[in-house]
Design an enzyme around this catalytic site. Structure first.
Site, PDB file in Angstrom:
ATOM      1  N   LYS A 149       2.704   3.311  -8.718  1.00  0.00           N
ATOM      2  CA  LYS A 149       1.773   2.183  -8.652  1.00  0.00           C
ATOM      3  C   LYS A 149       2.516   0.849  -8.579  1.00  0.00           C
ATOM      4  CE  LYS A 149      -1.979   4.566  -8.481  1.00  0.00           C
ATOM      5  NZ  LYS A 149      -2.796   4.557  -7.255  1.00  0.00           N
ATOM      6  N   TYR A 204       3.452   8.157 -12.345  1.00  0.00           N
ATOM      7  CA  TYR A 204       2.266   7.383 -11.963  1.00  0.00           C
ATOM      8  C   TYR A 204       2.589   5.894 -11.956  1.00  0.00           C
ATOM      9  CZ  TYR A 204      -2.655   5.980 -11.774  1.00  0.00           C
ATOM     10  OH  TYR A 204      -3.855   5.433 -11.394  1.00  0.00           O
TER      11      TYR A 204
END
Length: 255
Positions: free
Chosen positions: A164, A160
């Protein structure tokens, strides 16, 4: 679709069937946009549309899997054919992996997060740019959903966090490369909006020091309002990065 309706500002929201995507869709509709909803769950997209009631222009649900290039092309072909243009893309759809150490993660878990968070954002941005470059009037705005994890990670969040961070690079590249076509690109970094995805925060989540702590959350409607604020800026003005978060959540000083 009538010729008059083609003059409406058109916004596309990915991951519009829940959470931040749903809140942003409803906020954009209330601000006067004709909102196209997309996501994999057609029933949830219809629920978002039903929640809008009579508050603004009708919403249009077009189910698609943003990780599949052919699906994304079909989505944008529908937008071009029906509305003639796209003014705002909110690249919101996202996925996460189980909170496990990197050395325990499977290929499938890693690839699933990269497919949605990074590849899906790229595919939608590419098609949006192609449309925005050729429509009249030219240009538009792309808003990418980053995260506080675009700045610093939570424990055991490698896929994640990596995706990002990559969204930040993609946002900067789009903002640089497409200025001459009047395309602006922003990133909104959101911390603990109260959605199904963050319900675990209210129960307590692992902190960097090994403790488990309850984290404050904020009303997701505040995120919708922030997306509308960015969307409504004239195209000669941009907010490259906006952070919106629950004031007392552990971000500054995290770790």
């Amino acid at each position: 679709m009538s010729n008059d309706s083609k003059m409406n500002r058109v916004a596309l929201v990915t991951g519009a069937g829940s959470g931040i995507g749903r809140a942003a869709s409803l906020a954009l509709q209330q601000a006067g946009y004709l909102v196209v909803l997309t996501g994999r769950r057609s029933g949830e997209l219809e629920r978002t549309s039903e929640m809008s009631g009579e508050r603004g222009l009708p919403m249009r649900a077009i189910p698609a899997d943003i990780t599949v290039s052919a699906d994304v092309r079909r989505l944008f072909d529908n937008i071009r054919d029906e509305f003639g243009r796209l003014d705002v893309l909110f690249n919101n759809a996202g996925a996460n992996a189980p909170a496990v150490p990197l050395d325990e993660m499977t290929d499938e878990q890693w690839n699933a997060v990269v497919a949605v968070n990074l590849t899906g954002t790229f595919l939608c941005a590419r098609e949006a740019i192609r449309l925005m470059k050729t429509q009249d009037p030219q240009g538009g705005r792309i808003i990418n959903n980053g995260s506080l994890s675009a700045h610093t990670p939570r424990p055991f969040s490698a896929p994640y966090t990596a995706t990002k961070h990559a969204i930040t690079g993609l946002t900067k590249s789009i903002a640089l490369d497409y200025r001459k076509w009047n395309i602006a690109c922003s990133q909104i970094d959101i911390g603990n909006a109260a959605t199904e995805m963050t319900e675990r925060m209210a129960a307590g989540v692992l902190q960097a020091n090994g403790t488990v702590a309850i984290e404050p959350r904020m009303d997701v409607e505040q995120v919708g309002a922030a997306v509308v604020y960015i969307a409504n800026l004239p195209l000669n003005v941009n907010i490259p990065f906006m952070t919106i978060m629950a004031t007392t959540m552990p971000f500054f000083g995290r770790g």
